[in-house]
Design an enzyme around this catalytic site. Structure first.
Site, PDB file in Angstrom:
ATOM      1  N   TYR A 120      -2.060   0.410   9.877  1.00  0.00           N
ATOM      2  CA  TYR A 120      -2.046  -0.172   8.630  1.00  0.00           C
ATOM      3  C   TYR A 120      -1.025   0.524   8.057  1.00  0.00           C
ATOM      4  CZ  TYR A 120      -3.510  -1.668   3.952  1.00  0.00           C
ATOM      5  OH  TYR A 120      -3.654  -2.005   2.785  1.00  0.00           O
ATOM      6  N   SER A 163       0.798  -1.279  -0.035  1.00  0.00           N
ATOM      7  CA  SER A 163      -0.091  -0.040   0.127  1.00  0.00           C
ATOM      8  C   SER A 163       0.808   1.053   0.140  1.00  0.00           C
ATOM      9  CB  SER A 163      -0.788  -0.060   1.270  1.00  0.00           C
ATOM     10  OG  SER A 163      -1.727   1.496   1.363  1.00  0.00           O
TER      11      SER A 163
END
Length: 410
Positions: A235, A222
């Site tokens: 995250y 990501s």
């Protein structure tokens, strides 16, 4: 005169090849390939200067030939590797990228091993219904080493003497809906367990098969693992750890002939992201587990706005997963896969701003791009209101003093 005309047309030919090559590289490359684009443009400028300085016709013809060779070697699309006989192992196929990738690869003729958390879940049932008999479903929680080891044994038993060509690390978890200070420790640990330690476990377990086949490792990461997106600390931290591990692995596996790629997708609607009940549950869990003093300082309104912004962002995200699936296919079948792939809209401009412009521009862009907060935390709002009231009182006192002074003078 004839030599001048020949040189002129050779000059036009050389410049056309280099300019077209530079434009094509810019349009088809990712931001990560920017150095090669700049190198191509520098070569274009060098050739242009040489031609302007009245390059002899013989030398100009030689440069033209070399230019044509470079253009057709570097700028043209290279044929993909054949699909026949290739076996791929994919994690996290209950939904999202994993589910869509399993279907695409099966339709192309790959033999697919797809892991799911629940063999009786909707995602597993859908794969059984639409895929061929080549697809094998395995129930695996990647945070459980025993299940990962069992998946290896099951895969080797079915492979027999054949090789495993590719591992697609797709399984991931994002449970964060608040600032770094507000994020629960269970969120940090949960993200690290799945996104980092789980992927680490799967990769290490299947590496002997991939080294034997000179295969591929493709990992879905990501941009939040590289850029400081607001409210994605847990995250992003897990993805940052994952990125460093995969990049280190890439260096170490070069002698073995194993090619390693990272895919960085933009925002897509996957998994629970569009589920209102999911966000409500996360919000209630956060409210119930925050220390009362911290909840008071930030205020429930601030947390509620964050949750609603996450929901709104998820609803507007695209449902078309094809940019990521196409990239996975390219990484599996390209003779020379890229180290990094950027899949989805908006990433090129984001990485350009964050990489080449001053830090303040990147920070502003990320704030506007993702969670566009309007509310301040409760304590800051009260402090701001108090300061504003004090300023108003000071202004009123000054006006009163001026009025009194005016009366005395009169």
């Amino acid at each position: 005169m004839e030599d001048y005309a020949a040189s002129f047309w050779i000059y036009i030919g050389v410049m056309s090849i280099f300019v077209c090559g530079a434009v094509k590289k810019f349009l088809t490359s990712h931001i990560g390939a920017m150095p090669s684009v700049l190198a191509w443009l520098c070569a274009t400028l060098l050739v242009e200067r040489l031609c302007v300085l009245c390059m002899p016709a013989v030398l100009a013809r030689l440069v033209l030939c070399v230019s044509c060779w470079l253009y057709f070697t570097w700028a043209t699309h290279k044929p993909s590797l054949p699909v026949e006989g290739k076996v791929v192992f994919i994690t996290g196929c209950d939904s999202g990228f994993g589910n869509a990738t399993a279907k695409r690869l099966d339709a192309m003729g790959f033999e697919v091993f797809a892991t799911v958390l629940n063999l009786e879940g909707e995602g597993a049932k859908h794969l059984r219904r639409v895929c061929s008999s080549r697809l094998t479903l395995l129930q695996v929680d990647i945070t459980q080493p025993q299940q990962v080891e069992q998946a290896l044994l099951d895969t080797k038993a079915k492979l027999g003497m054949r090789d495993l060509w590719g591992l697609v690390n797709n399984a991931g978890l994002c449970v964060n809906i608040g600032d770094a200070e507000l994020s629960l420790m269970s969120n940090y640990r949960g993200c690290m367990e799945v996104n980092f330690f789980g992927t680490l476990s799967v990769t290490k377990t299947f590496l002997p098969l991939l080294r034997q086949s000179n295969g591929r490792i493709i990992t879905i990461s990501s941009p939040s693992g590289e850029q400081p997106f607001p409210c994605l600390a847990s995250y992003g931290a897990s993805k940052a750890a994952l990125n460093l591990f995969i990049n280190t692995l890439r260096h170490e596996l070069k002698p073995w002939g194993v090619k390693v790629s990272i895919i960085l997708p933009s925002g897509f609607r996957t998994g629970q992201s569009s589920n209102t009940e999911y966000w409500d549950k996360q919000y209630k869990n956060l409210i119930q587990n925050l220390p009362p003093s911290l909840l008071e300082e930030y205020g429930e309104e601030y947390l509620l706005e964050t949750k609603e912004l996450f929901q709104s962002y998820a609803k507007t995200a695209t449902e078309d997963l094809s940019p990521v699936i196409d990239t996975i296919v390219e990484a599996l079948l390209s003779p020379q896969p890229q180290v990094r792939y950027y899949a989805g809209p908006g990433l090129y401009i984001m990485y350009f701003i964050c990489s080449y412009l001053p830090l303040c521009f990147g920070d502003k862009f990320l704030q506007k791009l993702f969670v566009k907060k309007k509310l301040l935390p409760s304590s800051l709002r009260k402090h701001k209101e108090l300061s504003l009231n004090n300023n108003n009182n000071n202004i009123n006192d000054m006006n009163k003093s001026n009025n009194s002074f005016t009366k005395i003078i009169n």
